[in-house]
Design a protein around this motif. Structure first.
Motif, PDB file in Angstrom:
ATOM      1  N   MET A  72       0.833  -1.192   0.000  1.00 17.85           N
ATOM      2  CA  MET A  72       0.000   0.000   0.000  1.00 17.85           C
ATOM      3  C   MET A  72       0.872   1.248   0.000  1.00 17.85           C
ATOM      4  SD  MET A  72      -3.357  -0.500   0.354  1.00 17.85           S
ATOM      5  CE  MET A  72      -4.432  -1.861   0.693  1.00 17.85           C
ATOM      6  N   PHE A  73       0.446   2.208  -0.749  1.00 18.73           N
ATOM      7  CA  PHE A  73       1.128   3.481  -0.749  1.00 18.73           C
ATOM      8  C   PHE A  73       0.126   4.565  -1.084  1.00 18.73           C
ATOM      9  CE2 PHE A  73       1.485   3.606  -5.401  1.00 18.73           C
ATOM     10  CZ  PHE A  73       1.491   2.257  -5.728  1.00 18.73           C
ATOM     11  N   LEU A  74       0.504   5.796  -0.824  1.00 15.88           N
ATOM     12  CA  LEU A  74      -0.365   6.936  -1.103  1.00 15.88           C
ATOM     13  C   LEU A  74      -0.084   7.478  -2.496  1.00 15.88           C
ATOM     14  CD1 LEU A  74      -0.321   8.964   2.225  1.00 15.88           C
ATOM     15  CD2 LEU A  74      -2.143   7.477   1.354  1.00 15.88           C
ATOM     16  N   ILE A  75      -1.148   7.868  -3.171  1.00 11.93           N
ATOM     17  CA  ILE A  75      -1.032   8.506  -4.469  1.00 11.93           C
ATOM     18  C   ILE A  75      -1.660   9.883  -4.347  1.00 11.93           C
ATOM     19  CG2 ILE A  75      -1.795   8.456  -6.871  1.00 11.93           C
ATOM     20  CD1 ILE A  75      -1.688   5.400  -6.722  1.00 11.93           C
ATOM     21  N   GLU A  76      -0.939  10.877  -4.870  1.00 11.86           N
ATOM     22  CA  GLU A  76      -1.416  12.256  -4.826  1.00 11.86           C
ATOM     23  C   GLU A  76      -2.245  12.531  -6.077  1.00 11.86           C
ATOM     24  OE1 GLU A  76      -0.158  14.723  -2.450  1.00 11.86           O
ATOM     25  OE2 GLU A  76      -1.399  16.309  -3.294  1.00 11.86           O
ATOM     26  N   CYS A  77      -3.567  12.417  -5.952  1.00 12.10           N
ATOM     27  CA  CYS A  77      -4.445  12.746  -7.076  1.00 12.10           C
ATOM     28  C   CYS A  77      -4.325  14.251  -7.327  1.00 12.10           C
ATOM     29  CB  CYS A  77      -5.886  12.366  -6.761  1.00 12.10           C
ATOM     30  SG  CYS A  77      -7.054  12.900  -8.041  1.00 12.10           S
ATOM     31  N   PRO A  78      -4.118  14.671  -8.594  1.00  9.07           N
ATOM     32  CA  PRO A  78      -3.980  16.104  -8.866  1.00  9.07           C
ATOM     33  C   PRO A  78      -5.217  16.916  -8.473  1.00  9.07           C
ATOM     34  CG  PRO A  78      -3.288  14.810 -10.763  1.00  9.07           C
ATOM     35  CD  PRO A  78      -3.928  13.859  -9.789  1.00  9.07           C
ATOM     36  N   TRP A  79      -6.374  16.277  -8.326  1.00  4.62           N
ATOM     37  CA  TRP A  79      -7.596  17.010  -8.011  1.00  4.62           C
ATOM     38  C   TRP A  79      -8.058  16.795  -6.568  1.00  4.62           C
ATOM     39  CZ3 TRP A  79      -6.563  14.599 -12.567  1.00  4.62           C
ATOM     40  CH2 TRP A  79      -6.512  15.432 -13.684  1.00  4.62           C
ATOM     41  N   CYS A  80      -7.790  15.609  -5.990  1.00  4.91           N
ATOM     42  CA  CYS A  80      -8.331  15.268  -4.675  1.00  4.91           C
ATOM     43  C   CYS A  80      -7.288  15.271  -3.558  1.00  4.91           C
ATOM     44  CB  CYS A  80      -8.971  13.885  -4.720  1.00  4.91           C
ATOM     45  SG  CYS A  80     -10.218  13.703  -6.001  1.00  4.91           S
ATOM     46  N   GLY A  81      -6.011  15.265  -3.926  1.00  6.17           N
ATOM     47  CA  GLY A  81      -4.971  15.186  -2.913  1.00  6.17           C
ATOM     48  C   GLY A  81      -4.581  13.747  -2.629  1.00  6.17           C
ATOM     49  N   PRO A  82      -3.812  13.522  -1.572  1.00  8.87           N
ATOM     50  CA  PRO A  82      -3.310  12.180  -1.279  1.00  8.87           C
ATOM     51  C   PRO A  82      -4.419  11.221  -0.856  1.00  8.87           C
ATOM     52  CG  PRO A  82      -2.591  13.745   0.399  1.00  8.87           C
ATOM     53  CD  PRO A  82      -3.324  14.525  -0.644  1.00  8.87           C
ATOM     54  N   ARG A  83      -4.420  10.059  -1.474  1.00 13.53           N
ATOM     55  CA  ARG A  83      -5.401   9.018  -1.156  1.00 13.53           C
ATOM     56  C   ARG A  83      -4.693   7.666  -1.181  1.00 13.53           C
ATOM     57  NH1 ARG A  83      -7.860  13.141  -0.511  1.00 13.53           N
ATOM     58  NH2 ARG A  83     -10.015  13.600  -1.066  1.00 13.53           N
ATOM     59  N   ASP A  84      -5.320   6.672  -0.548  1.00 15.44           N
ATOM     60  CA  ASP A  84      -4.754   5.330  -0.524  1.00 15.44           C
ATOM     61  C   ASP A  84      -4.754   4.729  -1.929  1.00 15.44           C
ATOM     62  OD1 ASP A  84      -4.108   3.066   1.674  1.00 15.44           O
ATOM     63  OD2 ASP A  84      -5.053   2.195  -0.115  1.00 15.44           O
ATOM     64  N   GLU A  85      -3.719   3.973  -2.214  1.00 13.61           N
ATOM     65  CA  GLU A  85      -3.571   3.343  -3.528  1.00 13.61           C
ATOM     66  C   GLU A  85      -4.792   2.507  -3.918  1.00 13.61           C
ATOM     67  OE1 GLU A  85      -1.512  -0.142  -3.255  1.00 13.61           O
ATOM     68  OE2 GLU A  85      -1.878  -0.613  -5.345  1.00 13.61           O
ATOM     69  N   SER A  86      -5.514   1.961  -2.922  1.00 16.84           N
ATOM     70  CA  SER A  86      -6.661   1.100  -3.219  1.00 16.84           C
ATOM     71  C   SER A  86      -7.795   1.848  -3.923  1.00 16.84           C
ATOM     72  CB  SER A  86      -7.185   0.450  -1.931  1.00 16.84           C
ATOM     73  OG  SER A  86      -7.653   1.437  -1.038  1.00 16.84           O
ATOM     74  N   GLU A  87      -7.774   3.179  -3.908  1.00 17.14           N
ATOM     75  CA  GLU A  87      -8.801   3.962  -4.601  1.00 17.14           C
ATOM     76  C   GLU A  87      -8.506   4.124  -6.087  1.00 17.14           C
ATOM     77  OE1 GLU A  87      -9.730   7.722  -2.848  1.00 17.14           O
ATOM     78  OE2 GLU A  87      -9.880   6.900  -0.817  1.00 17.14           O
ATOM     79  N   PHE A  88      -7.342   3.647  -6.531  1.00 23.36           N
ATOM     80  CA  PHE A  88      -6.899   3.901  -7.900  1.00 23.36           C
ATOM     81  C   PHE A  88      -6.756   2.603  -8.688  1.00 23.36           C
ATOM     82  CE2 PHE A  88      -5.455   7.291  -5.199  1.00 23.36           C
ATOM     83  CZ  PHE A  88      -5.593   8.439  -5.954  1.00 23.36           C
ATOM     84  N   ASP A  89      -6.818   2.727 -10.001  1.00 19.92           N
ATOM     85  CA  ASP A  89      -6.497   1.624 -10.909  1.00 19.92           C
ATOM     86  C   ASP A  89      -5.382   2.086 -11.820  1.00 19.92           C
ATOM     87  OD1 ASP A  89      -8.426  -0.182  -9.998  1.00 19.92           O
ATOM     88  OD2 ASP A  89      -9.956   0.714 -11.282  1.00 19.92           O
ATOM     89  N   CYS A  90      -4.470   1.184 -12.087  1.00 18.81           N
ATOM     90  CA  CYS A  90      -3.369   1.490 -12.990  1.00 18.81           C
ATOM     91  C   CYS A  90      -3.780   1.148 -14.413  1.00 18.81           C
ATOM     92  CB  CYS A  90      -2.121   0.694 -12.586  1.00 18.81           C
ATOM     93  SG  CYS A  90      -0.684   1.076 -13.615  1.00 18.81           S
ATOM     94  N   GLY A  91      -3.515   2.062 -15.332  1.00 21.41           N
ATOM     95  CA  GLY A  91      -3.862   1.857 -16.743  1.00 21.41           C
ATOM     96  C   GLY A  91      -2.663   1.508 -17.601  1.00 21.41           C
ATOM     97  N   GLY A  92      -1.565   1.148 -16.985  1.00 24.20           N
ATOM     98  CA  GLY A  92      -0.402   0.728 -17.751  1.00 24.20           C
ATOM     99  C   GLY A  92       0.522   1.878 -18.113  1.00 24.20           C
TER     100      GLY A  92
END
Ligand SMILES: [Zn+2]
Length: 92
Positions: A1-21
């Motif tokens: 698990m790691f944090l990702i800084e969404c450019p619009w929402c700020g830092p969120r847990d990686e589980s909220e995101f999907d990787c598109g390659g």
């Protein structure tokens, strides 16, 4: 698990995101002119580096927007987050 800084929402847990390659894969201007091998290469062949990698991610459980990340595939350290259509850091 790691944090990702969404450019619009700020830092969120990686589980909220999907990787598109891999990021920055450009569709050929005229696919009909490509050989089958070149078309298959565009569709399926991606780099798989050990280290710095630029990827597309979507905030699937949030704003549902796509953006790019530069991430180290070994440490998962994120070194850049930038919006779609923008150039990655260090490139002109
Ligand atoms: Zn978001």
């Amino acid at each position: 698990m790691f944090l990702i800084e969404c450019p619009w929402c700020g830092p969120r847990d990686e589980s909220e995101f999907d990787c598109g390659g891999e990021a920055h894969i450009e569709r050929p201007a005229d696919p009909a002119e490509l050989s089958d091998e070149a078309w298959a290469d565009y569709l399926f062949m991606r780099t798989n580096p050990k280290g710095r990698h630029r990827e597309r991610w979507v905030h699937a459980c949030g704003c549902r927007r796509w953006f790019n990340i530069e991430r180290d595939t070994v440490s998962h350290r994120i070194t850049a987050v930038y919006r779609m259509g923008r150039k990655p850091p260090g490139r002109r």
